[in-house]
Design a protein around this motif. Structure first.
Motif, mmCIF file in Angstrom:
data_model
loop_
_atom_site.group_PDB
_atom_site.id
_atom_site.type_symbol
_atom_site.label_atom_id
_atom_site.label_comp_id
_atom_site.label_asym_id
_atom_site.label_seq_id
_atom_site.Cartn_x
_atom_site.Cartn_y
_atom_site.Cartn_z
ATOM 1 N N HIS A 93 -1.427 -54.636 -80.792
ATOM 2 C CA HIS A 93 -1.752 -54.967 -82.187
ATOM 3 C C HIS A 93 -2.348 -53.758 -82.912
ATOM 4 C CE1 HIS A 93 -5.373 -55.586 -79.871
ATOM 5 N NE2 HIS A 93 -6.083 -55.538 -80.971
ATOM 6 N N VAL A 94 -2.894 -52.823 -82.148
ATOM 7 C CA VAL A 94 -3.483 -51.635 -82.794
ATOM 8 C C VAL A 94 -2.387 -50.660 -83.265
ATOM 9 C CG1 VAL A 94 -5.093 -49.722 -82.535
ATOM 10 C CG2 VAL A 94 -5.622 -51.929 -81.497
ATOM 11 N N PRO A 95 -1.551 -50.144 -82.337
ATOM 12 C CA PRO A 95 -0.488 -49.245 -82.830
ATOM 13 C C PRO A 95 0.493 -49.929 -83.778
ATOM 14 C CG PRO A 95 -0.211 -49.704 -80.475
ATOM 15 C CD PRO A 95 -1.548 -50.231 -80.873
ATOM 16 N N LEU A 96 0.802 -51.199 -83.548
ATOM 17 C CA LEU A 96 1.743 -51.870 -84.457
ATOM 18 C C LEU A 96 1.143 -51.992 -85.855
ATOM 19 C CD1 LEU A 96 3.315 -54.721 -82.273
ATOM 20 C CD2 LEU A 96 4.281 -52.507 -82.830
ATOM 21 N N GLY A 97 -0.158 -52.180 -85.916
ATOM 22 C CA GLY A 97 -0.831 -52.261 -87.221
ATOM 23 C C GLY A 97 -0.739 -50.957 -87.988
ATOM 24 N N MET A 98 -0.690 -49.855 -87.248
ATOM 25 C CA MET A 98 -0.615 -48.542 -87.906
ATOM 26 C C MET A 98 0.647 -48.391 -88.742
ATOM 27 S SD MET A 98 -2.044 -46.001 -85.002
ATOM 28 C CE MET A 98 -3.676 -46.244 -84.325
ATOM 29 N N ASN A 99 1.692 -49.145 -88.376
ATOM 30 C CA ASN A 99 2.961 -49.048 -89.109
ATOM 31 C C ASN A 99 3.034 -49.965 -90.321
ATOM 32 O OD1 ASN A 99 4.130 -47.279 -87.298
ATOM 33 N ND2 ASN A 99 4.827 -48.939 -85.965
ATOM 34 N N VAL A 100 1.987 -50.709 -90.584
ATOM 35 C CA VAL A 100 2.076 -51.711 -91.644
ATOM 36 C C VAL A 100 1.066 -51.402 -92.744
ATOM 37 C CG1 VAL A 100 2.034 -54.185 -92.158
ATOM 38 C CG2 VAL A 100 2.732 -53.406 -89.885
ATOM 39 N N GLY A 101 1.559 -51.418 -93.986
ATOM 40 C CA GLY A 101 0.684 -51.183 -95.132
ATOM 41 C C GLY A 101 -0.256 -52.349 -95.362
ATOM 42 N N ALA A 102 -1.012 -52.283 -96.460
ATOM 43 C CA ALA A 102 -1.926 -53.377 -96.794
ATOM 44 C C ALA A 102 -1.122 -54.664 -96.941
ATOM 45 C CB ALA A 102 -2.655 -53.058 -98.079
ATOM 46 N N THR A 103 -1.704 -55.780 -96.482
ATOM 47 C CA THR A 103 -0.994 -57.063 -96.532
ATOM 48 C C THR A 103 -1.808 -58.074 -97.352
ATOM 49 O OG1 THR A 103 -1.836 -57.270 -94.260
ATOM 50 C CG2 THR A 103 0.529 -56.979 -94.523
ATOM 51 N N PRO A 104 -1.120 -59.102 -97.881
ATOM 52 C CA PRO A 104 -1.821 -60.047 -98.775
ATOM 53 C C PRO A 104 -2.876 -60.910 -98.093
ATOM 54 C CG PRO A 104 0.573 -60.198 -99.042
ATOM 55 C CD PRO A 104 0.328 -59.341 -97.858
ATOM 56 N N ASP A 105 -3.011 -60.812 -96.785
ATOM 57 C CA ASP A 105 -4.117 -61.533 -96.127
ATOM 58 C C ASP A 105 -5.421 -60.751 -96.256
ATOM 59 O OD1 ASP A 105 -3.287 -59.445 -94.503
ATOM 60 O OD2 ASP A 105 -3.316 -60.583 -92.639
ATOM 61 N N GLY A 106 -5.362 -59.614 -96.973
ATOM 62 C CA GLY A 106 -6.571 -58.825 -97.188
ATOM 63 C C GLY A 106 -6.729 -57.709 -96.179
ATOM 64 N N ARG A 107 -5.766 -57.600 -95.269
ATOM 65 C CA ARG A 107 -5.805 -56.546 -94.260
ATOM 66 C C ARG A 107 -5.465 -55.206 -94.918
ATOM 67 N NH1 ARG A 107 -1.758 -54.718 -92.658
ATOM 68 N NH2 ARG A 107 -1.669 -53.127 -91.043
ATOM 69 N N LEU A 108 -6.227 -54.172 -94.584
ATOM 70 C CA LEU A 108 -5.982 -52.861 -95.178
ATOM 71 C C LEU A 108 -4.846 -52.144 -94.457
ATOM 72 C CD1 LEU A 108 -9.671 -51.668 -95.654
ATOM 73 C CD2 LEU A 108 -8.081 -52.405 -97.456
ATOM 74 N N LYS A 109 -4.311 -51.133 -95.118
ATOM 75 C CA LYS A 109 -3.233 -50.321 -94.547
ATOM 76 C C LYS A 109 -3.655 -49.736 -93.189
ATOM 77 C CE LYS A 109 -0.356 -46.445 -95.703
ATOM 78 N NZ LYS A 109 -0.451 -45.059 -95.726
ATOM 79 N N GLY A 110 -2.785 -49.887 -92.215
ATOM 80 C CA GLY A 110 -3.052 -49.280 -90.905
ATOM 81 C C GLY A 110 -4.029 -50.045 -90.030
ATOM 82 N N GLU A 111 -4.682 -51.035 -90.590
ATOM 83 C CA GLU A 111 -5.625 -51.817 -89.787
ATOM 84 C C GLU A 111 -4.861 -52.551 -88.681
ATOM 85 O OE1 GLU A 111 -9.023 -54.722 -90.650
ATOM 86 O OE2 GLU A 111 -8.199 -54.286 -92.626
ATOM 87 N N PRO A 112 -5.519 -52.761 -87.524
ATOM 88 C CA PRO A 112 -4.837 -53.505 -86.456
ATOM 89 C C PRO A 112 -4.399 -54.890 -86.927
ATOM 90 C CG PRO A 112 -6.877 -52.543 -85.631
ATOM 91 C CD PRO A 112 -6.858 -52.300 -87.110
#
Lengths: 763, 318
Positions: free
Chosen positions: A620-639
């Protein structure tokens, strides 16, 4: 209450403690001996059938690899002379080590020291010899452009591309009851009169079995030279006959795993249900009076220590996906027999006691429970879990057996399931599940879909997500099947095939479809993120019209910069998965169902079907690095959300019961490759006998809700320190402070420090 | 008989819509009665114990709580406040709330999406409460259930009774945590719906009790006596408070009184300075001088003493 595990107060014997301490330190040296021997053998067998070349290479290695016996050891044998040496799988891939030649000793995750001399040997001899022939190279040559585009876009990753097959439960029962000679007899009988490919297969298996025997005898000779004649006797007995004592059985098992690891340099050869397989040996000796429980425990603990000595040597990026050297010696305890009758026995408890004593990273200890499991076993599990190693992890028979039946596994076989590697589900001795085949990043798939166009209706977005799920799963399956076929072509595993039914009957290597059950298991990762994000878009954009679709895209592009209040609105004012709120949990249900349905459409080249899983390990950590900010409030690159089924961290505010309830709405009855849920508990939850029995009530609730898996992270003082520094990430942490439980991050500094101090002492 | 049944039915139906103020519902509580409990905290208390751990529970009505650590310095609350009661400290990304001017309109909490300003207390119906409690049922394992706590739950008597009646109707085990300082008729009206009573006895000396809690102990002691014949399971809980009752004589007196009534279970709750943290968030001063919490070990000698002298079962922690 009596102690739920035997010898609760007893400490391990000195020599075990010394070995355990040594294994914690480890050497972490790169070892090239195996690769050089492999190459030497390949030089002599050029032009022959691949499977025979592989068998002869294994034989050459087993005959010549340096061996050593530590004077403290009760159970002996290793893949390398010293524990924890890094053995590369150069037949799998050479590029990464070439690229990381100078950084492998300096990297932050799992460094290995690499001598200048070995570096030169690698660069000048091994690299040029293996380059172009490896599994990785072959895959790169065959992967179609559209599949590799998907991989590059980060929607899915293909695994098992750099080493030979693992992730399997070898038939330990057969190995122990037939012995090597018995297996040889079986292969000779099945192979007589065979021709062509089948004949090559049988010949290769015989080469490896003979080599295994001689490898064990080498250890016997070494033991004799050291004056340890009893050890020599054990080795001779295992090599030439069948084990009779508990000690001989455990030693024989360990040799099996050493050889499997030497053949494959893969991960996750899991011993499976050892409380069942070893029970006849234990029982016979107990009845004869030649073994007592304390000695049995010493032997089990020696085996546990051994499980930490073989480590996987991974590339820097892979080490991030699977942090902490996990090599998947998964031992399963408890559960039922094929008829559904409870089979927990004295050994189940002794194994739990060994875990309580050692708390080492391996083996990965798993327990099977169900609605009929006796309370004492629950108490024993709680007793061990509260010590804080995170083990045993808990699996629910009542959910897993039906999930396997949904994949066409016979009921009796399904009831005999065991765990592989981390949380993968398999049938011992007859199943190749390719259970770490790939990972599909739900959050990335959502992101791609969201940006497809400006949707005017929520249903339009849903249709796009659906269509993308169909497309990417299809491409992922194509990719997995290419990898699968190339394993059979490039890296067959004849020794492994000797201990997997029905390879011998069929005359087919396990990589080519010899096993009775043949699955491919790709994982969906970030179900919480896709559920929360879809729900947030539905609410904020379409239902409540708080923000326009295009404006939301812009905010996400800017990583919420300057829109913090909106980010918190999305995070805090819109329901989240993990709080037992049906509307949002239904999103998790919908997309897990869609994923599972798509995955199960596909067939693999071994004649089996695809079997979906929902777990991440640490990806979930490296995969999160590939994803920009999401509408659940998760910031860009966050796990992404951890585990697989866990809610996004900090978003579950109603405690563990609500988490279990939300998770139960995910499509678990089709997650037949396995699923993973992490729950954090403060040690005070388990206090005293009463704490244990309440924990049992919790686990029974977990069973009743039909969840597949749960593991408990008992909070350490270190975690609380981190929570103090990064409150947002830990906003769900509940601690018991007095007559009241409170969210840790809401407390003032002095109180936080006070609780940290207490937790330190409790631990 | 049918009349009684009908009457019970009416009682239940009437109970559904009774409203009250709840300040928290905690799921998976393991220290507040047998088994796994769902803990419902009702707002409002008639004691003012100096060491109070839940100061947000004292006021009956909903009130504003401010968590400075969560404040991002957006100051939406300053604009939202119609009374001008909130001022911005821009340098420190903090606000100051003038509690005297606050009318509890709660608009500040509504606009504060980071939830630095939130409301303690929410109006719910008994049905809403029990519905949420019922969700946890599978985890009760035949032992757990609902525990009403506070505050002093008896202050919202109609609400408390309504919750208990509905819970019993659904077959849920019930417990009450109370300070016992209630008029007898109300007390009896509530406790007849209980499977377990957890009642605080803080001190046997009425004067000292009044000095530290604002109330005497007469009602507590007589209610305890009354409860013995009504509730099947009673636990006496003693908060062990330095400079108040943390000495052999005071603790033993409580134990001996309880034991003389035939009660055999005592819980000793070590003092915790949680209230100091919460008072900050409520904009109040913490009126108790002791800032260091007690540990489990600090209370062990009292446990041993009581067990030896009275034969009661003593547990440390609720």
């Amino acid at each position: 209450m009596n102690d739920p595990i035997p010898y609760a107060e007893r400490k391990p014997i000195d020599r075990i403690e010394r070995l355990a301490a040594a294994s914690k330190k480890g050497r972490n040296l790169v070892s090239l001996e195996r690769s050089l021997l492999y190459l030497e053998s390949y030089g002599e067998t050029e032009g022959g059938p691949v499977i025979i070349r592989r068998a002869k290479a294994l034989r050459h290695i087993l005959e010549n690899i340096p061996i050593r016996i530590d004077p403290d050891e009760i159970i002996i044998g290793g893949r390398t002379p010293y524990p924890k040496m890094g053995v590369p799988s150069l037949e799998g891939s050479v590029d990464w080590l070439m690229d990381e030649l100078d950084t492998v000793s300096r990297r932050s995750q799992e460094p290995f020291s690499f001598s200048e001399e070995d570096k030169a040997a690698f660069k000048n001899v091994l690299y040029p010899a293996f380059k172009g022939t490896t599994l990785k190279d072959r895959i790169a040559g065959e992967l179609p452009r559209d599949v590799s585009d998907c991989v590059e876009s980060g929607v899915f990753a293909l695994h098992q591309t750099t080493h030979s097959q693992g992730h399997i439960l070898p038939d330990t029962e057969k190995w122990l009851t037939l012995g090597i000679n018995g297996l040889i007899g079986e292969v000779e009988a099945a192979g007589s009169g065979s021709s062509g490919k089948n004949r090559d297969f049988y010949e290769a298996v015989l080469v490896t079995l003979d080599a295994a025997k001689r490898f064990i005898l080498r250890y016997g000779d070494l033991a004799a030279r050291m004056g340890r004649l009893a050890v020599r006797e054990v080795c001779d007995k295992i090599a030439s006959g069948v084990p009779e004592t508990f000690m001989e059985a455990v030693q024989s098992l360990w040799f099996l795993f050493v050889i499997l690891h030497t053949e494959s340099i893969g991960s996750s050869f899991s011993p499976g249900r050892l409380d069942q397989t070893l029970y006849p040996f234990y029982k016979r000796e107990r009845e004869r009076g030649t073994l007592n429980d304390e000695t049995a425990l010493d032997i089990i603990e020696a085996f546990f220590v051994k499980c930490n000595e073989i480590v996987l040597f991974r590339s820097e990026s892979a080490a991030k996906y699977f942090a902490g050297f996990p090599i998947g010696f998964n031992i399963t305890l408890g559960g039922t027999n094929g008829k559904g009758e409870n089979t927990i026995n004295e050994l189940s408890y002794l194994f739990l006691k060994a875990e309580a004593d050692l708390g080492l990273p391996q083996p990965n200890l798993s327990v099977r429970i169900g609605s009929k499991t006796p309370s004492r076993f629950f108490d024993a599990c709680g007793f061990v879990i509260r010590r804080g190693s995170g083990m045993p992890q808990v699996f629910n028979d009542d959910a897993i057996v039906p999930a396997l039946k949904n994949r066409g596994v016979a009921r009796e076989d399904a009831r005999n399931y065991a765990l592989i590697g981390c949380v993968e589900i398999g049938i011992p001795g007859m199943h190749l599940g390719l259970s770490d085949a790939a990972m599909l990043n739900f959050a990335r798939l959502f992101e791609v879909s969201l940006r497809d166009k400006i949707h005017q209706r929520f249903a339009g977005l849903e249709r796009t997500v659906s269509a993308n799920m169909e497309y990417y799963v299809k491409k992922m399956a194509e990719g997995c099947n290419i990898v699968d076929r190339l394993h059979a072509e490039v890296l067959p595993t004849p020794f492994l095939s000797a201990v997997v039914s029905d390879c011998i009957e069929k005359g087919t290597d396990v990589t080519a479809g010899g096993a009775r059950y043949n699955f491919t298991g790709p994982q969906g990762v970030g179900i919480a993120n896709i559920a929360d994000s879809m729900y947030a878009v539905k609410k904020a954009v379409f239902d409540d019209k708080k923000i326009a679709y295009s404006a939301l895209l812009k905010v996400l592009d800017n990583n919420f910069d300057g829109n913090e209040m909106l980010r918190y609105r999305l995070m805090n004012r819109i329901p989240k998965y993990g709080n037992n709120i049906r509307e949002v949990d239904d999103m998790a249900n919908k997309w897990s169902r869609k994923y599972n349905r798509e995955v199960t459409k596909y067939k693999n080249p071994r004649g089996g079907s695809f079997s979906p899983g929902l777990y991440t390990v640490s990806a979930h950590v490296p995969l999160g690095m590939n994803v920009g900010a999401t509408p659940d409030g998760r910031l860009k690159g966050e796990p992404l959300a951890d585990g697989g089924l866990s809610p996004m961290r900090g978003r579950d505010k109603r405690g563990p019961i609500a988490v279990i309830q939300s998770v139960s709405r995910v499509d678990l009855k089709n997650a037949s490759n396995g699923a993973l849920l992490n729950i954090k508990f403060h040690p005070s939850v388990f206090e005293g006998d009463e704490g244990l029995s309440k924990f049992t009530d919790f686990l029974r609730g977990f069973v009743a809700y039909g969840n597949i898996h749960v593991q408990f992270n008992v909070l350490s003082a270190d975690t609380l320190k981190k929570a103090k520094e990064n409150p947002e990430e830990y906003s769900d942490l509940v601690v018991r402070v007095a007559g009241y439980s409170a969210f840790f991050v809401d407390l003032n500094e002095a109180l936080q420090d006070d609780i940290i101090e207490r937790t330190e002492h409790a631990g | 008989m049918p009349d009684k049944k009908r009457e019970a039915g009416r009682e239940t139906a009437a109970a559904l819509d009774v409203k009250g103020i709840v300040f928290d519902i905690q799921h998976y509580a393991v220290h507040d009665g047998p088994g796994i409990r769902t803990l419902v905290f009702l707002k409002g208390c008639n004691m003012s114990c100096r060491w109070c751990e839940n100061p947000e529970s004292i006021e009956l009505r909903p009130e504003i709580v401010y968590f400075p650590k969560k404040c991002i310095g957006d100051f939406a609350c300053v604009e939202a406040c119609p009374e001008g009661a909130i001022s911005a400290d821009r340098a420190n990304e903090r606000i100051a709330i003038d509690r005297k001017r606050c009318t509890q309109c709660l608009r500040c909490a509504e606009v504060c999406t980071p939830e630095a300003v939130t409301v303690a207390g929410k109006e719910l119906t008994a049905r809403q409460v029990v519905d949420e409690v019922t969700e946890d049922r599978v985890f009760y394992g035949g032992r757990g259930g609902l525990t009403l706590s506070g505050g002093e739950p008896a202050l919202q008597k109609r609400f408390a009774v309504a919750i208990l009646v509905l819970a019993k109707k659904r077959g849920i085990d019930t417990a009450l945590e109370t300070n016992g300082n209630i008029e007898k008729a109300s007390f009896l009206e509530i406790v007849r719906h209980l499977d377990h009573l957890l009642i605080d006895v803080k001190h046997m000396d009425g004067k000292k009790h009044r000095r530290y809690t604002g109330m005497g102990n007469e009602a507590v002691l007589s209610n305890l006596k009354e409860a013995v014949s009504v509730v099947p399971d009673i636990v006496v809980r003693v908060p062990v408070i330095p400079s108040f009752n943390m000495n052999d004589a005071d603790i033993l007196k409580i134990a001996e009184y309880s034991s003389s009534l035939g009660i055999n279970c005592l819980h000793l709750l070590p003092y915790h300075a949680l209230g100091s943290s919460k008072c900050e968030n409520l904009g109040r001063n913490y009126p108790f001088g002791v800032k260091k919490s007690l540990s489990y070990g600090d209370v062990v000698p009292f446990k041993e003493l009581v067990e030896k002298k009275t034969g009661m079962r003593v547990r440390i922690g609720g």
